[in-house]
Design a protein around this motif. Structure first.
Motif, PDB file in Angstrom:
ATOM      1  N   ALA A 118       0.861  -1.177   0.000  1.00 53.75           N
ATOM      2  CA  ALA A 118       0.000   0.000   0.000  1.00 53.75           C
ATOM      3  C   ALA A 118       0.899   1.229   0.000  1.00 53.75           C
ATOM      4  CB  ALA A 118      -0.919  -0.004   1.205  1.00 53.75           C
ATOM      5  N   LEU A 119       0.832   2.011  -1.066  1.00 54.40           N
ATOM      6  CA  LEU A 119       1.760   3.123  -1.222  1.00 54.40           C
ATOM      7  C   LEU A 119       1.534   4.200  -0.170  1.00 54.40           C
ATOM      8  CD1 LEU A 119       4.050   4.189  -3.047  1.00 54.40           C
ATOM      9  CD2 LEU A 119       2.315   5.499  -4.242  1.00 54.40           C
ATOM     10  N   ARG A 120       0.279   4.529   0.087  1.00 50.74           N
ATOM     11  CA  ARG A 120       0.021   5.593   1.065  1.00 50.74           C
ATOM     12  C   ARG A 120       0.568   5.220   2.441  1.00 50.74           C
ATOM     13  NH1 ARG A 120      -6.163   7.499   0.177  1.00 50.74           N
ATOM     14  NH2 ARG A 120      -6.388   5.368  -0.591  1.00 50.74           N
ATOM     15  N   GLU A 121       0.484   3.948   2.788  1.00 51.33           N
ATOM     16  CA  GLU A 121       1.043   3.499   4.070  1.00 51.33           C
ATOM     17  C   GLU A 121       2.561   3.631   4.058  1.00 51.33           C
ATOM     18  OE1 GLU A 121       1.295  -0.643   6.666  1.00 51.33           O
ATOM     19  OE2 GLU A 121      -0.308  -0.355   5.215  1.00 51.33           O
ATOM     20  N   THR A 122       3.193   3.267   2.935  1.00 51.08           N
ATOM     21  CA  THR A 122       4.644   3.369   2.827  1.00 51.08           C
ATOM     22  C   THR A 122       5.120   4.810   2.956  1.00 51.08           C
ATOM     23  OG1 THR A 122       4.766   1.410   1.410  1.00 51.08           O
ATOM     24  CG2 THR A 122       6.612   2.958   1.284  1.00 51.08           C
ATOM     25  N   LEU A 123       4.330   5.752   2.421  1.00 52.70           N
ATOM     26  CA  LEU A 123       4.732   7.154   2.399  1.00 52.70           C
ATOM     27  C   LEU A 123       4.181   7.964   3.569  1.00 52.70           C
ATOM     28  CD1 LEU A 123       4.368   7.846  -1.426  1.00 52.70           C
ATOM     29  CD2 LEU A 123       6.449   7.332  -0.143  1.00 52.70           C
ATOM     30  N   ASP A 124       3.486   7.303   4.470  1.00 50.94           N
ATOM     31  CA  ASP A 124       2.923   7.996   5.630  1.00 50.94           C
ATOM     32  C   ASP A 124       3.989   8.096   6.720  1.00 50.94           C
ATOM     33  OD1 ASP A 124       1.212   9.222   7.397  1.00 50.94           O
ATOM     34  OD2 ASP A 124       0.232   7.351   8.015  1.00 50.94           O
ATOM     35  N   LEU A 125       4.877   9.073   6.588  1.00 52.75           N
ATOM     36  CA  LEU A 125       6.000   9.223   7.508  1.00 52.75           C
ATOM     37  C   LEU A 125       5.536   9.827   8.837  1.00 52.75           C
ATOM     38  CD1 LEU A 125       8.660  10.699   5.043  1.00 52.75           C
ATOM     39  CD2 LEU A 125       8.208   8.293   5.568  1.00 52.75           C
ATOM     40  N   GLU A 126       6.176   9.382   9.897  1.00 53.51           N
ATOM     41  CA  GLU A 126       5.933   9.964  11.216  1.00 53.51           C
ATOM     42  C   GLU A 126       6.748  11.246  11.347  1.00 53.51           C
ATOM     43  OE1 GLU A 126       6.609   8.880  15.966  1.00 53.51           O
ATOM     44  OE2 GLU A 126       7.287   7.507  14.384  1.00 53.51           O
ATOM     45  N   ARG A 127       6.099  12.323  11.744  1.00 54.36           N
ATOM     46  CA  ARG A 127       6.795  13.602  11.898  1.00 54.36           C
ATOM     47  C   ARG A 127       7.315  13.699  13.329  1.00 54.36           C
ATOM     48  NH1 ARG A 127       4.938  18.733   8.570  1.00 54.36           N
ATOM     49  NH2 ARG A 127       6.922  19.856   8.579  1.00 54.36           N
ATOM     50  N   LEU A 128       8.635  13.698  13.475  1.00 55.35           N
ATOM     51  CA  LEU A 128       9.254  13.770  14.783  1.00 55.35           C
ATOM     52  C   LEU A 128       9.495  15.205  15.226  1.00 55.35           C
ATOM     53  CD1 LEU A 128      11.928  10.953  14.295  1.00 55.35           C
ATOM     54  CD2 LEU A 128       9.627  10.728  15.264  1.00 55.35           C
ATOM     55  N   ASP A 129       9.728  16.081  14.264  1.00 59.00           N
ATOM     56  CA  ASP A 129       9.963  17.503  14.512  1.00 59.00           C
ATOM     57  C   ASP A 129       9.641  18.233  13.217  1.00 59.00           C
ATOM     58  OD1 ASP A 129      10.700  19.863  15.727  1.00 59.00           O
ATOM     59  OD2 ASP A 129      12.629  19.116  16.470  1.00 59.00           O
ATOM     60  N   PRO A 176      13.572   1.270  10.845  1.00 57.16           N
ATOM     61  CA  PRO A 176      13.070   2.535  10.301  1.00 57.16           C
ATOM     62  C   PRO A 176      14.208   3.387   9.745  1.00 57.16           C
ATOM     63  CG  PRO A 176      12.215   2.131  12.519  1.00 57.16           C
ATOM     64  CD  PRO A 176      13.308   1.137  12.288  1.00 57.16           C
ATOM     65  N   ILE A 177      13.849   4.311   8.857  1.00 55.70           N
ATOM     66  CA  ILE A 177      14.795   5.265   8.298  1.00 55.70           C
ATOM     67  C   ILE A 177      14.379   6.654   8.774  1.00 55.70           C
ATOM     68  CG2 ILE A 177      15.774   6.259   6.181  1.00 55.70           C
ATOM     69  CD1 ILE A 177      15.036   3.638   4.762  1.00 55.70           C
ATOM     70  N   VAL A 178      15.339   7.431   9.228  1.00 58.10           N
ATOM     71  CA  VAL A 178      15.087   8.804   9.661  1.00 58.10           C
ATOM     72  C   VAL A 178      15.476   9.743   8.529  1.00 58.10           C
ATOM     73  CG1 VAL A 178      15.745  10.620  11.290  1.00 58.10           C
ATOM     74  CG2 VAL A 178      15.381   8.277  12.101  1.00 58.10           C
ATOM     75  N   TYR A 179      14.592  10.703   8.232  1.00 58.42           N
ATOM     76  CA  TYR A 179      14.813  11.655   7.152  1.00 58.42           C
ATOM     77  C   TYR A 179      14.973  13.059   7.745  1.00 58.42           C
ATOM     78  CZ  TYR A 179      13.401   7.868   4.062  1.00 58.42           C
ATOM     79  OH  TYR A 179      13.334   6.680   3.398  1.00 58.42           O
ATOM     80  N   GLN A 180      16.147  13.636   7.512  1.00 52.92           N
ATOM     81  CA  GLN A 180      16.463  14.968   8.020  1.00 52.92           C
ATOM     82  C   GLN A 180      16.386  15.953   6.861  1.00 52.92           C
ATOM     83  OE1 GLN A 180      20.442  14.275   9.463  1.00 52.92           O
ATOM     84  NE2 GLN A 180      19.748  13.217  11.311  1.00 52.92           N
ATOM     85  N   VAL A 181      15.514  16.956   6.972  1.00 54.47           N
ATOM     86  CA  VAL A 181      15.295  17.924   5.892  1.00 54.47           C
ATOM     87  C   VAL A 181      16.015  19.225   6.220  1.00 54.47           C
ATOM     88  CG1 VAL A 181      13.575  19.206   4.560  1.00 54.47           C
ATOM     89  CG2 VAL A 181      13.056  16.893   5.383  1.00 54.47           C
ATOM     90  N   ASP A 182      16.734  19.748   5.240  1.00 54.67           N
ATOM     91  CA  ASP A 182      17.424  21.030   5.356  1.00 54.67           C
ATOM     92  C   ASP A 182      16.726  22.030   4.444  1.00 54.67           C
ATOM     93  OD1 ASP A 182      19.187  23.106   5.649  1.00 54.67           O
ATOM     94  OD2 ASP A 182      20.943  22.043   4.898  1.00 54.67           O
ATOM     95  N   PRO A 183      16.129  23.092   4.995  1.00 54.12           N
ATOM     96  CA  PRO A 183      15.413  24.073   4.162  1.00 54.12           C
ATOM     97  C   PRO A 183      16.372  25.030   3.482  1.00 54.12           C
ATOM     98  CG  PRO A 183      15.277  24.719   6.455  1.00 54.12           C
ATOM     99  CD  PRO A 183      16.038  23.416   6.438  1.00 54.12           C
ATOM    100  N   ILE A 184      16.921  24.614   2.357  1.00 53.65           N
ATOM    101  CA  ILE A 184      17.980  25.359   1.695  1.00 53.65           C
ATOM    102  C   ILE A 184      17.545  26.766   1.288  1.00 53.65           C
ATOM    103  CG2 ILE A 184      19.539  25.398  -0.288  1.00 53.65           C
ATOM    104  CD1 ILE A 184      20.249  23.290   1.739  1.00 53.65           C
ATOM    105  N   ARG A 185      16.379  26.884   0.623  1.00 52.21           N
ATOM    106  CA  ARG A 185      15.974  28.197   0.114  1.00 52.21           C
ATOM    107  C   ARG A 185      14.473  28.233  -0.129  1.00 52.21           C
ATOM    108  NH1 ARG A 185      15.210  30.800  -4.979  1.00 52.21           N
ATOM    109  NH2 ARG A 185      15.756  33.025  -4.909  1.00 52.21           N
ATOM    110  N   ASP A 186      13.869  29.354   0.209  1.00 48.47           N
ATOM    111  CA  ASP A 186      12.484  29.649  -0.129  1.00 48.47           C
ATOM    112  C   ASP A 186      12.479  30.942  -0.933  1.00 48.47           C
ATOM    113  OD1 ASP A 186      10.710  27.632   1.379  1.00 48.47           O
ATOM    114  OD2 ASP A 186      12.098  28.313   2.923  1.00 48.47           O
TER     115      ASP A 186
END
Length: 285
Positions: free
Chosen positions: A3-14, A69-79
């Motif tokens: 189920a793709l939506r389940e696979t992409l339903d990431l838990e938001r830690l911060d 699990p895999i942890v994904y760290q996002v860096d907001p480079i530019r808006d």
């Protein structure tokens, strides 16, 4: 059937930190398209909803462990005024396994052209991929079940896979063409989810095209193979739960590496995406 939506339903830690669940797979490593899709989802959830992903550039650094699990760290480079850029690092067992840069664009009007239409069969005229593989040899059935048995995608092959020629000891052109769509219907008002689904599919079977001229299969035991880097450009907002045609070509091979490219088009022949990937195809033994 995943189920793709389940696979992409990431838990938001911060605000900029996300975590996946364990991957449902019979493979010893996480499918690269899954990591790319999850990394893109993490990035996209930090971007205003009126901006749509138009490109991603990624490096596969280490195999992913499907049991953790895999942890994904996002860096907001530019808006910026029209574009938003994000960088995502996927971390597992304390080490980076994947690096993604993605750009999002506020929709604008502009000039438009694309390649001419190409001949192709319609998906309704083709057998489901499972039926095609069911008539193959046991090794091919086992291979397809391993790489696709848990997939959230339905596939229909446009012609014989180069793999079949290789098993006969014959070389074949480095070309693969197939239709795909998600098994589940996706919400129309979630363009990020559809883009992530296409990112997931963009890694599917692509590197296999590179060994067709050499009458080999990647799982034949005489190759060490892996995706090295991957680029996807989206030329519009796709619908991943309707049929998308994936035209793949192994353009070049040398020095234990191969370069593959692909084009993605919808049922109306609208070009919706372009893919380029370099992979390792190292002969062993």
């Amino acid at each position: 059937m995943g189920a793709l939506r389940e696979t992409l339903d990431l838990e938001r830690l911060d605000d900029l930190l996300f975590r996946s669940g364990s991957a449902a797979t019979r493979n010893t490593r996480v499918f690269g398209g899954e990591v790319a899709a999850q990394a893109l989802m993490a990035a996209g959830r930090t971007v205003p909803g009126d901006r749509h992903v138009h490109s991603l550039h990624a490096y596969f650094l280490r195999p992913g462990d499907p049991g953790s699990p895999i942890v994904y760290q996002v860096d907001p480079i530019r808006d910026g005024g029209s574009f938003t850029t994000r960088r995502t690092v996927a971390v597992q067992h304390g080490k980076p396994i994947f690096h993604l840069s993605a750009s999002f664009h506020r929709p604008e009007e502009g000039y438009s052209h694309q390649p001419p239409k190409t001949e192709r069969p319609e998906p309704e005229d083709l057998l489901p991929g499972e039926e095609v593989i069911a008539a193959a040899d046991p090794a091919t059935r086992e291979w397809f079940d391993r790489v696709h048995g848990d997939s959230p995608l339905e596939i229909r092959f446009a012609e014989e896979l180069p793999r079949f020629a290789a098993l006969r000891g014959e070389s074949a052109p480095p070309i693969q063409r197939f239709w795909f769509r998600t098994h589940e219907t996706l919400p129309e008002d979630d363009p990020l989810l559809h883009a992530c689904a296409v990112a997931y599919a963009s890694d599917l079977l692509l590197l296999c095209s590179s060994v067709a001229p050499h009458a080999r299969t990647l799982d034949g035991g005489d190759f060490q193979f892996a995706s090295l880097d991957h680029t996807l450009w989206l030329h519009g907002v796709p619908r991943a739960d309707d049929w998308i045609f994936y035209d793949q070509e192994g353009m070049w091979a040398g020095g234990a590496r191969a370069l593959c490219r692909g084009s993605l088009s919808d049922r109306s022949h609208r070009l919706i995406g372009s893919v380029v990937q370099e992979g390792l195809i190292r002969p062993v033994g």
